[in-house]
Structures are given as structure tokens and as C-alpha cells.
Write an enzyme that holds these catalytic residues in place. Sequence first.
Site, mmCIF file in Angstrom:
data_model
loop_
_atom_site.group_PDB
_atom_site.id
_atom_site.type_symbol
_atom_site.label_atom_id
_atom_site.label_comp_id
_atom_site.label_asym_id
_atom_site.label_seq_id
_atom_site.Cartn_x
_atom_site.Cartn_y
_atom_site.Cartn_z
ATOM 1 N N LYS A 10 -70.830 -1.404 48.300
ATOM 2 C CA LYS A 10 -71.741 -0.843 47.283
ATOM 3 C C LYS A 10 -72.655 0.197 47.914
ATOM 4 O O LYS A 10 -72.809 0.244 49.141
ATOM 5 C CB LYS A 10 -72.611 -1.943 46.669
ATOM 6 C CG LYS A 10 -73.476 -2.757 47.671
ATOM 7 C CD LYS A 10 -74.810 -2.147 48.066
ATOM 8 C CE LYS A 10 -75.560 -2.979 49.091
ATOM 9 N NZ LYS A 10 -76.687 -2.292 49.733
ATOM 10 N N ASP A 135 -78.078 -9.938 48.658
ATOM 11 C CA ASP A 135 -77.085 -9.011 48.084
ATOM 12 C C ASP A 135 -75.816 -9.720 47.614
ATOM 13 O O ASP A 135 -74.955 -9.090 46.999
ATOM 14 C CB ASP A 135 -76.651 -7.987 49.151
ATOM 15 C CG ASP A 135 -77.538 -6.760 49.165
ATOM 16 O OD1 ASP A 135 -78.387 -6.635 48.266
ATOM 17 O OD2 ASP A 135 -77.373 -5.938 50.083
HETATM 18 O O1 C5P Z 1 -81.393 -11.934 51.922
HETATM 19 P P1 C5P Z 1 -80.962 -11.296 53.179
HETATM 20 O O2 C5P Z 1 -80.328 -12.271 54.144
HETATM 21 O O3 C5P Z 1 -80.143 -10.078 52.990
HETATM 22 O O4 C5P Z 1 -82.286 -10.799 53.862
HETATM 23 C C1 C5P Z 1 -82.370 -10.488 55.225
HETATM 24 C C2 C5P Z 1 -83.831 -10.231 55.560
HETATM 25 O O5 C5P Z 1 -84.262 -9.015 54.944
HETATM 26 C C3 C5P Z 1 -84.787 -11.285 55.039
HETATM 27 O O6 C5P Z 1 -84.931 -12.325 55.969
HETATM 28 C C4 C5P Z 1 -86.055 -10.491 54.888
HETATM 29 O O7 C5P Z 1 -86.667 -10.320 56.130
HETATM 30 C C5 C5P Z 1 -85.569 -9.129 54.455
HETATM 31 N N1 C5P Z 1 -85.579 -8.957 52.977
HETATM 32 C C6 C5P Z 1 -86.781 -8.800 52.329
HETATM 33 N N2 C5P Z 1 -86.805 -8.629 50.972
HETATM 34 C C7 C5P Z 1 -85.660 -8.601 50.265
HETATM 35 C C8 C5P Z 1 -84.419 -8.753 50.911
HETATM 36 C C9 C5P Z 1 -84.408 -8.930 52.278
HETATM 37 O O8 C5P Z 1 -87.851 -8.797 52.955
HETATM 38 N N3 C5P Z 1 -85.717 -8.414 48.947
#
Ligand code: C5P
Length: 290
Positions: A10, A135
Site C-alpha cells: 500500500k 497497519d
Molecule cells: O502498530 P505498529 O506495530 O505498526 O507500531 C509500531 C510503533 O510505531 C509503535 O510501537 C509506536 O511506537 C509507533 N506508532 C505510533 N502511532 C501509530 C502507529 C504506530 O506511535 N498510530
Amino acid sequence: MKLERLAPCKINLLLNVLGRRSDGFHELETVLLPLPLADRLTFELAEGPITLSCDHPELPVDASNLVHRAATEFCARARVTCGVRIHLEKRVPLAAGLGGGSSNAACTLLALNQLFGLPLAESTLHALAAALGSDVPFFLSEGPALGTGRGEQITALRPFEVLRGGHLLLIHPGFGVSTPWAYQHLSRHPAARDGQPGRALALIETLHRGDLASAARQFYNALEAPVFEKHPWLALVREFLEAQGALAARMSGSGSTTFALLERRDAAERLRAEVQARFGTNLWTAILEL
Ligand code: C5P
């Protein structure tokens, strides 16, 4: 029994961060577009534990891999003994802001649910997906979507007809960007961290109205602020793409891929050649028709 699945990637046409939440995540609104560029996964029921193999030497295939984690979580929730062999052919670059790993994880949940006779309801798959990563839920369904919350709350959108037949030039510099790093460093850029809500709906409205030039001007990514500070090269690439005639160029997700939107394939080919002449030929690039 063996299943073969494609896991598309994406781009974020818009990623507007609305503020930091008390759980450490960031509230956001994002417009997600699936791309016709996909990894390929095969799933085969087998004796023994979950095993994963991959044609990309840099991707760990142990329990830390998101595909492995998705399979483990699926089997625990579905209460099945998961003898399954998974093979992953990587076509999407790693740590690229293209959601490759998230898409692989969603694909694994859907494929195992099918292989084991649909033991889990859609809402359970969504909860598992959201726990694996912000995601991941987007990739459980097809088509463009609005993502809200930390990105995991998905509203399906009508296809953007105005983009159909357009072309994307994707450029990946060969290094990745860590998503946690990008979000953490938003604290140095309060204007980007505390965006005003409403930009996503405005962009969706413009796209559905069919005004491509205006929509392209509304593409936005708050994470460019911290990432461009660390990697000014990416800002140069974006400027170059726009100066050379792209309708718009933006970083996708937390980077490091930049996409440029063009109407015609020959223009995209020319732009790729110009980027390679200016920035070197050892970049990963792809041209995709939308
Ligand atoms: O959810 P995901 O594993 O992709 O997120 C990785 C990191 O990115 C989270 O631990 C956080 O630090 C950051 N993040 C965030 N806000 C979001 C998505 C991700 O701060 N909406």
C-alpha cells in the site's frame, strides 16, 4: 492441501497525525491505497510446528517474523494444532513504508482461516490483526480505505476512479526507516504531531469528485518532518520528482519509499531515468499502473 496467496502492498496518500495518545501510540487519519505490487505466500498443512522459509536473506524467519507471529496467534485463538509450512517470496522492499510485513501477516490470518475451515469470525480476525500491528487490519479487505485511531480502524472506501490508468513511480533508497523511531521523533515537530482533523475526508471528497490535480496537492505525510530531518536525501528526491513534473510526490508511511504520481507510463519511465541519472542507478524502483 496447499494455498497460494498474493499479499499486496500500500501507500498512504495522506497520513495526518492528530496527537500523541496516553498509550504511546499516535492518533491519526490516513488514506490507504492498495498497490498492484505483491509478495507471494504459500501455505501447506504439514506435520510438526509452524515453519517459515523466505527467499529474502535479510528477513528473519524465526518467531519474531510477523508471518510466524500471525500463524501462532491464529492457532492459539482457533484452538487448532498448527502444523503448517509457509513460504514467503518477497517482492516488496523491507521497512519501506509500503506495509509489506503487515500485508504478509493479514494474508497469513486469512489463508489459515481458510485452510482450517473458517473457525474464526471476521471480528476475531480483525482483533488479531490489530494486535499484530496498526497497519494489519487494512490488509484483511481489498480496496482503498480510511484508517483512524492508531490506523487500525478501517472504513472501506469506493474506488478512486480518477486514479485509474494513472502511474506510480516508487523509489526506495536501499535503507529502511524504523516506524517507532519516526513516531518518537515527531516530538521535535509539534506542528506535524498535532495536525488538524478533517484533511482525510477532504482528500477523499476531492478524489471522488474526480479532481486529480487538486487531490494531488492534498497528499500529505506528517512523518516526512522527522524522517526528512534525519535523511535530507529523501527530501531532495521528493523535490526533484515534483520539479520534474510529477503531479505529486510523497513519502509513504514512515518511509523510506517515495512515490510519484504521473498520468502516463512514458512520463513515469522518463522520470525514472532522470532520477537514476541524478541520484544513481542502484536505487530500487518500480512503475505501477493504477
Ligand atoms: O502498530 P505498529 O506495530 O505498526 O507500531 C509500531 C510503533 O510505531 C509503535 O510501537 C509506536 O511506537 C509507533 N506508532 C505510533 N502511532 C501509530 C502507529 C504506530 O506511535 N498510530
